[in-house]
Scaffold this motif. Structure first.
Motif, PDB file in Angstrom:
ATOM      1  N   VAL A  46       0.879  -1.226  -0.039  1.00  4.09           N
ATOM      2  CA  VAL A  46       0.082  -0.282  -0.031  1.00  4.09           C
ATOM      3  C   VAL A  46       0.891   1.177  -0.003  1.00  4.09           C
ATOM      4  CG1 VAL A  46      -1.749   1.158   1.347  1.00  4.09           C
ATOM      5  CG2 VAL A  46      -1.798  -1.184   1.339  1.00  4.09           C
ATOM      6  N   ARG A  47       0.708   1.857  -0.867  1.00  5.92           N
ATOM      7  CA  ARG A  47       1.352   3.233  -1.138  1.00  5.92           C
ATOM      8  C   ARG A  47       0.753   4.407  -0.945  1.00  5.92           C
ATOM      9  NH1 ARG A  47       1.702   0.038  -5.560  1.00  5.92           N
ATOM     10  NH2 ARG A  47       3.807  -0.128  -5.260  1.00  5.92           N
ATOM     11  N   GLN A  48       1.425   5.605  -0.891  1.00 12.32           N
ATOM     12  CA  GLN A  48       0.748   6.906  -0.678  1.00 12.32           C
ATOM     13  C   GLN A  48       0.014   6.891  -2.173  1.00 12.32           C
ATOM     14  OE1 GLN A  48       4.467   8.797   0.164  1.00 12.32           O
ATOM     15  NE2 GLN A  48       3.368   9.974   1.699  1.00 12.32           N
ATOM     16  N   ARG A  49      -0.990   7.933  -2.016  1.00 16.19           N
ATOM     17  CA  ARG A  49      -1.771   8.196  -3.352  1.00 16.19           C
ATOM     18  C   ARG A  49      -0.885   8.703  -4.476  1.00 16.19           C
ATOM     19  NH1 ARG A  49      -6.884   5.602  -3.009  1.00 16.19           N
ATOM     20  NH2 ARG A  49      -7.715   5.843  -1.265  1.00 16.19           N
ATOM     21  N   THR A  50      -1.127   7.986  -5.529  1.00 20.00           N
ATOM     22  CA  THR A  50      -0.313   8.336  -6.753  1.00 20.00           C
ATOM     23  C   THR A  50      -1.071   9.379  -7.591  1.00 20.00           C
ATOM     24  OG1 THR A  50      -1.281   6.792  -7.945  1.00 20.00           O
ATOM     25  CG2 THR A  50       0.642   6.045  -6.812  1.00 20.00           C
ATOM     26  N   ALA A  51      -2.197   9.594  -7.253  1.00 20.32           N
ATOM     27  CA  ALA A  51      -2.882  10.793  -7.969  1.00 20.32           C
ATOM     28  C   ALA A  51      -4.013  11.258  -7.114  1.00 20.32           C
ATOM     29  CB  ALA A  51      -3.454  10.265  -9.165  1.00 20.32           C
ATOM     30  N   SER A  52      -4.655  12.284  -7.447  1.00 22.21           N
ATOM     31  CA  SER A  52      -5.755  13.029  -6.616  1.00 22.21           C
ATOM     32  C   SER A  52      -6.887  12.628  -7.439  1.00 22.21           C
ATOM     33  CB  SER A  52      -5.670  14.253  -6.647  1.00 22.21           C
ATOM     34  OG  SER A  52      -4.464  14.936  -6.182  1.00 22.21           O
ATOM     35  N   ALA A  53      -8.041  12.541  -6.797  1.00 18.10           N
ATOM     36  CA  ALA A  53      -9.395  12.226  -7.556  1.00 18.10           C
ATOM     37  C   ALA A  53     -10.326  13.398  -7.339  1.00 18.10           C
ATOM     38  CB  ALA A  53     -10.117  10.773  -7.255  1.00 18.10           C
ATOM     39  N   VAL A  54     -10.769  13.878  -8.105  1.00 18.93           N
ATOM     40  CA  VAL A  54     -11.856  14.850  -8.290  1.00 18.93           C
ATOM     41  C   VAL A  54     -13.079  14.680  -8.840  1.00 18.93           C
ATOM     42  CG1 VAL A  54     -12.145  17.557  -8.465  1.00 18.93           C
ATOM     43  CG2 VAL A  54      -9.980  16.509  -7.963  1.00 18.93           C
ATOM     44  N   THR A  55     -14.232  14.890  -8.316  1.00 23.92           N
ATOM     45  CA  THR A  55     -15.402  14.660  -9.040  1.00 23.92           C
ATOM     46  C   THR A  55     -15.735  15.833 -10.138  1.00 23.92           C
ATOM     47  OG1 THR A  55     -16.655  16.000  -7.277  1.00 23.92           O
ATOM     48  CG2 THR A  55     -16.638  13.516  -7.272  1.00 23.92           C
ATOM     49  N   VAL A  56     -15.870  15.304 -11.391  1.00 29.21           N
ATOM     50  CA  VAL A  56     -16.232  16.259 -12.301  1.00 29.21           C
ATOM     51  C   VAL A  56     -17.737  16.437 -12.213  1.00 29.21           C
ATOM     52  CG1 VAL A  56     -16.321  16.618 -14.622  1.00 29.21           C
ATOM     53  CG2 VAL A  56     -14.541  15.269 -13.581  1.00 29.21           C
TER      54      VAL A  56
END
Lengths: 429, 261, 378, 163, 289
Positions: free
Chosen positions: D93-103
């Motif tokens: 388990v790693r740190q988040r490799t990206a962000s997620a944003v609702t469109v």
């Protein structure tokens, strides 16, 4: 009062050079004809190359008169290897040389020197005044290039010349097809002489020692002994003892001098003065018509001599085109040996001398090339030194520069071809 | 449309490539009508300062002064075109790059210490960005013309890059290598001359430089097998385009291998 | 068996000198005669007038990348097989003008098209070998397609006369027997000639052919002549050393071996010079280029022979689709020997051997094919 | 419907859970919740160690990477039934490799990743279903990434052909 | 005079196939950066009246001095009062056409090449996968389907571009949707203002519910995209014979004579540009073929 004149870039010469003159109290202190043509080391490159490569390499000395370099080098190498060339090869070489004279002389007459005499910058401006003349001049120049192309494949650095003859006989049909154009060219050449005679030349004369090759039967271009207006006549083998390159004090330039220590003048004016008698009737007649009698000592009038030479070479070319009928091999076979040989021909801008030491393996051991412009160098400086006081002090700067440039251009100096023609700036303190 | 201002500059060379412009006898007057000749020492004493739309550069860079000058020219030129093998690959001057520095000068000049030159004669592209390279020793004047016309028409010039062989065949010229065993570098040489040498019964000596993707590894053994004198292959490749990378590397490898033996 | 009248299919004999009259008849009908002749240490095709220009007493020794013309001192005119040139240059010239665009003088943006003015020539091809005849027939399929024929080819081809010559002295790189194209010409000629010791045996292929023979001193060929000719042809068949077995199978064998390591191997020897394509009697690729004449109001669209070995040939706007010698050689070989079948219903190869002799890289393409067939595919 | 039932029926609409034994839905429901998110909300942030995996039921979620000097760059958008935050359930388990944003406004299933992992460890047939899905998600992301790397629509300016 | 038989083959063909017809540019529409549609009318009224083409075909456009370029026709196959070519400015010819502007004259010859087999696909679900400049050759397909919507089942356009501003024909997208064509549009990269999909064309297949027995794929775009679109369709069991691709090669003559556009046994200009994947697929997959 110090008055410096500097012409940073000489225009309408082949290659690039500059002129610098320093004067003090209306006296010339220094004249520097500065050739910033970089050293190109041809004689060095030639060492270790195969003899058959020499005409291809020496052609690259000068794009304007590659044939002169090819012819002189193959002559020297044929001498070294005792090669007998056939009469047909001999004739074709003369024809090829005629072609180069036509393109080179037409270039000099109309594109390089005439603009000075007509007070314009270039042939482009002449075309605006006299489009007809320019079109004809271009057509005539093209004749020369077309013939070179027919013989050598291309006009700059032709590929057909080899030691012993030619790689291949040029196509007879192609050569013959030029006949009509050359007939026209001969007539236009005469027109050029008449036109040249009408131009206004600066009044400037020097008692030159003229040096050129001379042949009893022809107006010498490809073949002959070396003669001088001093009366000296030497064979090609003796050239280096009669005409020396030596170092002038306070300069690194190699200046050519006669063995007596005089500067001398090679080129069309020299040939014309020395070989007038060998001109064929066509050239002689038109020369007489305009009253251009030898001796001539005005360097600017080299243009007229050139124009008469154009008549001569057109006339010769027509005969050689008509009689062109090659038979047998286009080149002689021969054995290689350790030897040495030299050769002289007349480039459009003057006598050119090559000497090679060769080996049995066909490789060049040593090469020496003396191009015409190097030989004229000393004389050019003397002439500039003579003209400078006449123009520098009573004329506007620009006009004076132009006058000096014009004198220089009338020599048709080929700076790129001056293989080891170099003078460095040398400041006096 | 304003006429493009064209400058012609000379570096270390024989003048033969810029002469190509003056040798365009049939086209010259139309040409000078279509462009403005702003700087062309061999043709006109009218010298106009830059900037120029196009600079045609002849010759290789071989002195410190030339090195400075080419950078100045680049600055004042919209487009810089090298004309000829000297400007494009170093040309014959670059033969000195294969010798020890100073060696040639000593053999030619009495006072080589006064000479001011660079150890290497190099192509223009080694010093500044070049927009178009026209090969040839000398250039084919019609390729030069095509480049200028293309410029006027705002298009890329048609400068084919295949090997000389294709032109020999189109010209019905018989292959000198196959029919006579004459060494010919035509198969690896860029077209442009019109396949002159084989038409004259001799092998191509590569003055238009290596064809793109020329396969010298395949070529060299074939040349070696038909040499007329020992070392001819090296001479053929180390010629007027000898400093072009493909030819240069091929000879370097060859010499290295033969020195191992 | 021998027929006493001149008719299509009949076989006659004439004396050797009589062929001069045949050639003269052709000239009199305004044909331009083209035939083989010795030049530049080989045999080339060029204008001829009489027997005197033909390569009498020559033969050739040919191997990959090597051609030697040999003088035999024999009296035969047609012993030496074809040199590097092919007849295609007469119908599909190496360089032609496709059209000329002339801008209207008022400089409005319209162009008029001028057809290139070219004198239409009627060629009589003298001495077409059976393999080359097959080559012509293959090019006919390409350039005389019903929906899109090539007018330049058509105009030149339709007026042409073909005098074929059966092969009795094949060279070292010939393999017409494998391709079924020789050594005897079967069809597509006006006249086909077999050279005997002191006569020519002529088979009549068309009415035009008859017309040429009408006033000649001919006689019907008897069984002896026919047998001698057949024996010479049989001897020729046996002399042919090169063999391409089952060429029909190559369509699948080559196309299913496109990743064979032999392609890499040959790419190391191939110079990518394109000579093989240019000496091939069937290769037909071309390129067109516009040439603008100053001051810019006249443009000539040229067409010239091209080659799949030319890097420019496979250039598209985003790069070269055949970026190396391997891919170009593979394209050439698979096209010629394999995909040609689907395109034109036959092999693209006629077995003339030129691509082998005139390859400066000394590649014997039949050996490459054999290696691809026999070796393990990658 | 209770929220629990609602969650279970939502889980049942996810095609790759359809092969699961019904008993697992309870377990999954135990570690999941159903969330509604407005457009423009950040689900997680590149670099953080947030411990959730999401399944989009409705709406659209953008995956973004922040590039120093260039800012946030959108590299992918997830559509309904797609999984987000897969890196939180990979073996390491790693740190988040990206962000997620609702469109767009979204309805999402949110699962506790560590608990999901534990469930998978305990029950390999569930683990197989989950990991198989994650392999597929990773493969499709890889394909997209490759294409974007290739930049297949780039304009090769004026190079090459005559066209 | 009697005509003698000769050995030569008889050709009835009298075409002068290389001659262009002149046309005038009547309108230019900017579709995307460096992509414009040039509308042209033939100068010869007879040619203008009789010219027709099928979806997928291309013309060779020429400007004297610049050469020729093969460009697909992007306009409505039944509305030929003006012919549209949507062009990405790339090289000599396309830039020269652009400089001509409205009122300029260019040469056109064509139409050439094979067509999308729309008649044969009647009754099927149609998936159209287009990427970048691959959309214009498919636009006539969309128009055809709109005119004959009842002939086809589900119709989905999967369309990808580099950025939202690179999307072409956006003004028409609404009308396509209204006509019953489902649009799935994605971009490679975008900023916050884009609320659509980010991804690539083959990936969008993951979101489709394709009924393979009843579906066909028509695709055009960068060759690599074509491959992957076909792979995705094949993975979903769409038969290869119902996958059609439009290819780009070095087309010069337009009728299979110059040889340049060969791909295996095919000439792309003559046998293509529209190919059945079953036939062309094996060759497309060979590296550098």
């Amino acid at each position: 009062m110090t008055n410096n004149i500097s012409i940073p870039a000489l225009a309408r010469v082949e290659g690039e050079g500059a002129l610098y003159i320093r004067t003090k109290d209306n006296k010339i202190e220094e004249i520097e004809l500065n050739i910033y043509e970089p050293p190109r080391f041809f004689e060095g490159f030639l060492q270790g190359r195969y003899f058959q490569e020499v005409p291809d390499i020496t052609a690259r000395i000068c794009g304007i008169c590659p044939v002169a370099y090819q012819m002189s080098s193959v002559k020297a190498l044929e001498k070294a290897y005792s090669v007998e060339i056939s009469q047909e090869v001999y004739n074709l070489r003369r024809l090829m040389y005629c072609a180069e004279y036509i393109e080179s002389h037409l270039l000099h007459i109309y594109m390089l020197q005439a603009p000075d005499l007509l007070g314009t910058d270039s042939i482009i401006e002449i075309a605006a005044i006299a489009p007809d003349v320019v079109k004809k001049a271009l057509r005539s120049k093209k004749n020369g290039n077309d013939l070179l192309k027919a013989i050598g494949g291309r006009s700059v650095h032709p590929v057909n010349t080899r030691v012993g003859g030619f790689y291949r006989w040029p196509d007879t049909e192609k050569i013959k097809s030029l006949f009509e154009d050359f007939k026209w060219g001969l007539e236009f050449a005469k027109e050029t002489v008449r036109w040249a005679a009408e131009l206004d030349y600066p009044d400037f004369e020097t008692e030159y020692e003229f040096v050129a090759t001379s042949h009893p039967d022809f107006y010498a271009i490809y073949d002959g002994d070396v003669v001088s207006s001093s009366g000296k006549r030497v064979t090609v083998d003796q050239f280096e003892t009669a005409y020396l390159e030596s170092q002038v004090p306070q300069s690194t330039a190699l200046h050519s001098h006669t063995s007596e220590g005089n500067s001398y003048f090679v080129g069309p004016l020299a040939r014309y003065n020395l070989n007038f008698d060998q001109l064929r009737p066509a050239a002689k007649e038109v020369a007489k018509e305009i009253g251009f009698e030898v001796p001539v000592h005005n360097p600017y009038q080299g243009l007229i001599a050139r124009s008469i030479e154009v008549v001569e070479v057109y006339d010769v070319a027509l005969e050689l085109i008509e009689s062109y009928n090659p038979q047998g091999s286009a080149y002689a076979e021969f054995d290689l040996k350790d030897s040495e040989g030299c050769g002289v021909t007349e480039a459009p801008r003057g006598l050119i001398y090559h000497r090679y030491k060769v080996g049995k393996d066909g490789l060049i051991k040593e090469a020496k090339i003396t191009p015409p412009t190097a030989q004229n160098y000393a004389q050019m400086e003397l002439d500039l030194a003579k003209l400078a006081p006449q123009v520098l002090f009573d004329r506007p700067h620009e006009e004076a520069s132009l006058a000096l440039e014009h004198l220089l251009r009338s020599y048709d100096p080929c700076i790129s071809c001056s293989t080891h023609f170099l003078k460095l700036k040398h400041e006096h303190v | 449309m304003r006429k493009p201002r064209i400058a012609v500059h000379k570096f270390s060379s024989c003048d033969g490539c810029q002469l190509g412009i003056l040798n365009l006898e049939d086209e010259l007057l139309d040409l000078v009508g279509a462009v403005e000749i702003a700087y062309f020492l061999e043709a006109t004493s009218k010298i106009q300062p830059g900037p120029y739309d196009v600079s045609l550069v002849e010759g290789s860079v071989s002195t410190p002064h030339e090195l400075k000058r080419i950078k100045d020219i680049r600055k004042e030129s919209g487009m810089l075109i090298t004309i000829g093998t000297c400007a494009t690959a170093g040309g014959i001057q670059a033969l000195r790059n294969f010798t020890e520095p100073g060696q040639l000068a000593e053999s030619v000049y009495d006072h080589p210490d006064y000479l001011d030159y660079l150890d290497l004669a190099t192509p223009v592209s080694q010093h500044v960005k070049v927009d178009l390279e026209i090969w040839g020793c000398p250039v084919n004047k019609y390729q030069l013309l095509e480049a200028i016309i293309a410029l006027l028409q705002q298009r890329k010039p048609n400068l084919p890059s295949h090997s000389v062989c294709l032109d020999c065949k189109r010209n019905s010229t018989v292959c000198v290598m196959v029919a006579r065993g004459i060494p010919c570098v035509g198969p690896v040489t860029r077209t442009g001359c019109g396949a002159l040498c084989p038409a004259n019964g001799r092998g191509c000596y590569g003055c238009f430089g290596p064809a793109p993707q020329a396969d010298l590894d395949a070529m060299i053994p074939l040349l070696n097998a038909v040499e007329e004198y020992p070392g001819q292959t090296v001479h053929l490749l180390r010629n007027f385009a000898g400093y072009a990378p493909d030819f240069r590397k091929a000879v370097d490898v060859m010499l290295e291998e033969s020195s191992k033996k | 068996m021998s027929k006493q009248t001149l008719e299509v299919g009949a076989t006659i004999i004439i004396s050797k000198p009589e062929l001069n009259n045949l050639l003269k008849n052709l000239s009199d009908l305004d044909y331009e005669l083209a035939g083989p002749q010795v030049k530049d240490h080989t045999v080339v095709l060029g204008p001829i007038e009489s027997l005197a220009e033909l390569p009498k007493g020559y033969t050739s020794q040919e191997e990959p990348g090597k051609y030697t013309l040999i003088s035999t001192g024999k009296e035969n005119y047609f012993d030496v097989t074809s040199g590097p040139q092919t007849w295609k240059k007469y119908f599909f010239p190496p360089r032609t003008q496709l059209m000329i665009f002339q801008q209207d003088p008022d400089k409005s943006p319209t162009w008029s098209m001028v057809s290139p003015v070219e004198e239409l020539r009627r060629y009589a091809l003298i001495g077409v070998r059976p393999c080359d005849l097959a080559g012509i027939q293959i090019q006919d399929k390409i350039f005389l397609a019903d929906n899109n024929c090539d007018p330049i080819y058509r105009d030149r081809r339709e007026g042409a006369f073909i005098l074929a010559v059966n092969c009795t002295e094949p060279c070292g790189t010939c393999f017409c027997t494998s391709m079924g194209t020789g050594p005897k010409a079967e069809e597509g000629f006006d006249l086909a000639l077999t050279e005997g010791k002191d006569h020519f045996l002529i088979e009549i292929g068309s009415e035009v052919g008859i017309n040429i023979l009408l006033d000649l001193d001919w006689k019907a060929a008897d069984v002896k002549h026919q047998k001698a000719a057949e024996a010479a042809l049989q001897a020729a068949r046996e002399k042919i050393n090169l063999n391409l077995p089952q060429p029909d199978n190559l369509e699948t064998e080559l196309l299913s071996n496109l990743e064979h390591p032999q392609w890499d191997d040959v790419a190391g020897r191939c110079l990518s010079c394109g000579s093989c394509t240019q000496v091939c009697p069937t290769c037909f690729c071309w390129d067109s280029t516009d040439k603008t004449l100053l001051p810019g109001d006249k443009i000539i669209r040229y067409r010239s022979w091209d080659s799949c070995f030319n890097p420019d040939y496979s250039y598209v706007s985003h790069g070269n689709t055949r970026p190396n010698t391997r891919s170009r050689y593979r394209q050439w070989l698979t096209h010629k020997f394999a995909s040609w079948y689907e395109q034109y219903g036959s092999s693209g190869c006629v077995g003339c051997g030129r691509c082998i002799t005139w390859c400066p890289g000394e590649i014997n393409h039949l050996e490459e094919i054999a290696a691809i067939r026999e070796g393990e595919p990658s | 419907m209770t929220p629990e039932q609602e969650l279970i029926s939502a889980l049942q609409t996810i095609p790759w859970f359809q092969d699961l034994n019904p008993e697992y839905f309870d377990k999954l429901a135990g570690i999941s919740s159903l969330i509604e998110v407005e457009a423009g909300e950040k689900l997680y942030q590149q670099g953080d160690k947030q411990d959730y995996i999401y399944v989009v039921l409705k709406g659209r979620v953008a995956v973004e990477i922040a590039i120093p000097g260039k800012g946030r760059t959108r590299i992918y958008t997830a559509e309904p039934i797609e999984m987000l935050g897969w890196s939180s359930v990979t073996p390491v388990v790693r740190q988040r490799t990206a962000s997620a944003v609702t469109v767009l406004p979204c309805l999402l299933v949110r699962m506790k990743a560590s608990k999901l992992q534990k469930l998978c460890d305990q029950n390999h047939s569930l683990g197989y279903v989950v990991m198989r899905r994650i392999a597929n998600v990773a493969a499709s992301r890889l394909l997209v990434t490759r294409f974007q790397l290739l930049d297949i629509f780039s304009h090769s300016s004026d190079e090459g052909s005559n066209v | 005079m009697t005509v003698l038989t000769t050995s030569k083959p008889i050709s009835d063909c009298t075409s002068d196939s290389m001659l262009p017809m002149w046309a005038e540019i009547v309108k230019i529409e900017q579709e995307a950066p460096r992509i414009k549609t040039y509308w042209m009318k033939f100068k010869d009224p007879i040619v203008q009246d009789t010219y027709s083409f099928q979806p997928g075909q291309f013309n060779l456009l020429t400007i004297p001095g610049y050469g020729e370029a093969a460009i697909s026709i992007s306009s409505h196959p039944r509305h030929t009062e003006a012919i549209g070519h949507t062009i990405r400015l790339a090289g000599n010819v396309t830039h020269a056409i652009d400089r001509l502007g409205v009122g300029g004259t260019l040469g056109v010859r064509g139409p050439y090449g094979s067509t999308w087999p729309l008649e044969k696909l009647k009754g099927l679900d149609i998936y159209i996968a287009a990427g970048g400049i691959g959309l214009p050759p498919l636009r006539p397909v969309i128009y055809h389907i709109m005119d004959n919507r009842a002939d086809y089942g589900k119709v989905v356009l999967i369309y990808g571009a580099r950025t939202p501003e690179d999307l072409q024909f956006t003004a028409e997208h609404d009308s396509w949707e209204k006509a019953g064509i489902e649009l799935m549009i994605c971009v490679d990269s975008c900023d916050d203002t884009w609320t659509g999909l980010v991804g690539v064309v083959p990936m969008l297949f993951y979101r489709l519910r394709i009924e393979p027995k009843n579906s066909a794929l028509l695709t055009c775009g960068p060759e690599i995209m074509i491959h992957f679109a076909a792979y995705e369709a094949i993975a979903r069991r769409v038969p290869r014979k119902r996958i059609f691709v439009s290819l780009e090669k070095n087309m010069k003559c337009g009728f299979g004579s110059c040889g340049r556009c060969q791909l295996g046994p095919y000439f792309v200009c003559k046998d293509g540009p529209i190919f059945n994947y079953k036939k062309i697929g094996p060759y497309l997959e060979v590296e550098d073929f």
